[in-house]
Write a protein that holds these residues in place. Structure first.
Motif, short mmCIF file in Angstrom:
data_model
loop_
_atom_site.label_atom_id
_atom_site.label_comp_id
_atom_site.label_asym_id
_atom_site.label_seq_id
_atom_site.Cartn_x
_atom_site.Cartn_y
_atom_site.Cartn_z
N THR A 47 0.73 -1.16 -0.07
CA THR A 47 0.10 0.00 -0.07
C THR A 47 0.66 1.24 0.09
OG1 THR A 47 -1.72 -1.16 1.17
CG2 THR A 47 -1.80 1.28 1.37
N ILE A 48 2.08 1.33 0.75
CA ILE A 48 2.76 2.50 1.02
C ILE A 48 3.66 2.70 -0.63
CG2 ILE A 48 5.20 3.16 1.78
CD1 ILE A 48 3.16 3.20 3.80
N LEU A 49 3.84 1.52 -1.32
CA LEU A 49 4.63 1.70 -2.44
C LEU A 49 3.49 2.11 -3.55
CD1 LEU A 49 6.44 -1.60 -2.68
CD2 LEU A 49 7.73 0.62 -2.46
N PHE A 50 2.25 1.74 -3.53
CA PHE A 50 1.31 2.20 -4.23
C PHE A 50 0.90 3.48 -4.40
CE2 PHE A 50 -3.51 2.83 -5.45
CZ PHE A 50 -3.40 2.35 -6.70
N ILE A 51 0.75 4.09 -3.02
CA ILE A 51 0.42 5.59 -2.51
C ILE A 51 1.27 6.39 -3.34
CG2 ILE A 51 0.00 6.95 -0.92
CD1 ILE A 51 -1.63 4.85 0.59
N VAL A 52 2.61 5.89 -2.82
CA VAL A 52 4.07 6.92 -3.18
C VAL A 52 3.95 6.93 -4.86
CG1 VAL A 52 6.19 7.15 -3.38
CG2 VAL A 52 5.12 6.54 -1.12
N LYS A 53 3.91 5.92 -5.52
CA LYS A 53 3.84 5.90 -6.91
C LYS A 53 2.52 6.70 -7.55
CE LYS A 53 4.50 2.64 -10.78
NZ LYS A 53 3.32 3.24 -11.68
N ARG A 54 1.57 6.51 -7.06
CA ARG A 54 0.42 7.17 -7.67
C ARG A 54 0.35 8.61 -7.36
NH1 ARG A 54 -4.25 4.17 -8.70
NH2 ARG A 54 -5.00 6.19 -9.01
N GLU A 55 0.92 9.12 -6.22
CA GLU A 55 0.79 10.41 -5.95
C GLU A 55 1.90 11.28 -5.89
OE1 GLU A 55 -0.53 13.94 -4.77
OE2 GLU A 55 -1.98 11.96 -4.47
N PRO A 56 1.98 12.11 -7.13
CA PRO A 56 3.09 12.76 -7.53
C PRO A 56 3.86 13.78 -6.40
CG PRO A 56 1.54 13.29 -9.06
CD PRO A 56 0.84 12.30 -8.25
N LEU A 66 11.14 6.03 2.09
CA LEU A 66 10.16 5.03 2.61
C LEU A 66 9.79 4.02 1.64
CD1 LEU A 66 8.06 4.54 4.81
CD2 LEU A 66 6.71 6.21 3.56
N CYS A 67 10.08 4.12 0.56
CA CYS A 67 9.79 3.21 -0.55
C CYS A 67 10.81 2.14 -0.52
CB CYS A 67 9.69 3.61 -1.73
SG CYS A 67 8.21 4.47 -2.23
N MET A 68 11.84 2.49 -0.16
CA MET A 68 13.14 1.57 -0.10
C MET A 68 12.96 0.72 1.15
SD MET A 68 16.71 3.24 -0.93
CE MET A 68 17.66 1.74 -0.45
N TYR A 295 4.02 4.72 9.44
CA TYR A 295 4.01 5.82 8.56
C TYR A 295 2.50 6.23 7.97
CZ TYR A 295 8.89 6.37 8.63
OH TYR A 295 10.35 6.74 9.14
N GLY A 296 1.58 5.34 7.78
CA GLY A 296 0.29 5.30 7.56
C GLY A 296 -0.56 6.16 8.57
N GLN A 301 0.58 13.04 4.63
CA GLN A 301 0.34 12.83 3.23
C GLN A 301 -0.09 11.49 2.75
OE1 GLN A 301 2.94 14.19 4.71
NE2 GLN A 301 4.22 15.37 3.48
N ILE A 302 0.46 10.46 3.43
CA ILE A 302 0.07 9.29 3.25
C ILE A 302 -1.27 8.83 3.94
CG2 ILE A 302 0.52 6.68 3.73
CD1 ILE A 302 3.58 7.39 3.65
N ARG A 303 -1.48 9.27 5.06
CA ARG A 303 -2.96 9.30 5.65
C ARG A 303 -3.95 9.69 4.90
NH1 ARG A 303 -1.64 11.27 10.06
NH2 ARG A 303 -2.95 13.30 9.83
N GLY A 304 -3.66 11.08 4.35
CA GLY A 304 -4.61 11.46 3.54
C GLY A 304 -5.05 10.93 2.30
N ARG A 305 -3.95 10.48 1.71
CA ARG A 305 -4.08 9.62 0.34
C ARG A 305 -4.84 8.39 0.49
NH1 ARG A 305 -5.38 10.23 -5.00
NH2 ARG A 305 -4.36 8.85 -6.23
#
Length: 312
Positions: A47-56, A66-68, A295-296, A301-305
């Motif tokens: 989910t972390i990877l998906f959110i970071v990838k999708r949100e510029p 965080l993705c690493m 982190y979620g 930013q992650i919580r909002g997304r």
């Protein structure tokens, strides 16, 4: 191969993993929390990877690191937990010698990578708080890539001696590993040779890698706290410190179980073996489970997304 196989051999083709020695009758019950934690780790980190990838707007150094961290959590847990569950569920305890050494390398190298990534994240927090106007100029994409490469190379270089040392010893007593995965010290203890160098290298690696990482993190936070205390208002101090709480929680989630597990394995001679094995097995799942939750929940930013994905 039978569990009782203790015939002489110098190059075993397979090892036998016992799971949690002394708690074999409870393996099915033990598998429930392990399976649950693994599922949470997989879901949370993807989910972390998906959110970071999708949100510029999240394409910045903190979230790259965080993705690493998410990728290392996924690899570390996946390199051990499926085999543990096969032991608990199907009594599938055999593992080839090469697969055992490969698992050993993945566990230790990705654990070291997690530690290095936390240092990189501490650097990001230091620059963001102490040099906010120069943050984007200092931590460019090129610099982040170089830091990431350095973390990966350091982890691999320091971990390579583990399987090489384990491979060189003669194994002439038994191939039964009283553990749930191929932990370095559990494997080399089966050797009929003086394994002092393996034990000393394990301690050297613990203190030179994790110890130095803790030192650099402590230096970073000393400078961060000094900068925070110079802020004019208490609200500004609390707000700035709040940006570090996720990272601090991630640090505690990694280092406390790591040092406890490593030191009890070596010096906890009066501690029951099943407790030591259980603790070291759970340790592999604690950071992968807690990091995405931390982190979620703590990162706005992650919580909002995430809320946007579920309720939009």
């Amino acid at each position: 191969m039978s569990d009782s196989n203790t015939t002489n051999f110098t190059n075993p083709s397979t090892f036998i993993l016992l799971g949690i020695p002394g708690l074999e009758v409870a393996h099915i019950w033990i598998s429930i929390p392990f399976c649950t934690m693994y599922a949470i780790a997989i879901l949370g980190n993807f989910t972390i990877l998906f959110i970071v990838k999708r949100e510029p707007s999240l394409h910045e150094p903190m979230f790259y690191f965080l993705c690493m961290l998410a990728v290392t959590d996924l690899v570390m847990s996946t390199s051990t937990v499926p085999k543990m569950l096969s032991i608990f569920w199907f009594n599938s305890r055999e593992i080839s010698f090469s697969a055992c050494l490969t698992q050993m390398f993945f566990v230790y190298s990705f654990s070291a990578m997690e530690s290095g990534i936390l240092v990189a994240m501490a650097l990001d927090r230091y620059v963001a708080i102490c040099h906010p106007l120069r943050h984007s100029a200092i931590l460019t994409n090129s610099v982040v890539a170089k830091i990431s490469l350095a973390v990966v190379l350091r982890s691999c270089i320091f971990t390579l001696p583990y399987p090489f040392l384990a491979r060189q010893w003669p194994y002439c007593r038994t191939n039964i590993i009283p553990h749930s995965y191929c932990r370095h010290i559990a494997v080399v203890n089966l050797a009929c040779a003086d394994i002092s160098i393996s034990s000393y290298y394990g301690l050297f690696n613990l203190f030179s890698v994790n110890g130095m990482d803790v030192f650099f993190i402590a230096v970073s936070y000393t400078l961060i706290l000094r900068a925070i205390f110079h802020l004019p208002t208490k609200d500004a101090q609390l707000k700035t410190f709040g940006t570090c709480t996720s990272h601090l929680c991630a640090i505690l989630a990694l280092y406390i179980p790591d040092f406890f597990s490593s030191l009890t394995q070596r010096f906890g001679r009066n501690v029951p073996r099943h407790f030591l094995v259980l603790i070291s097995s759970v340790y592999l799942l604690v950071p992968p489970v807690l990091h995405p939750i931390i982190y979620g929940v703590r990162t706005k930013q992650i919580r909002g997304r995430l809320l946007q994905l579920f309720f939009s």
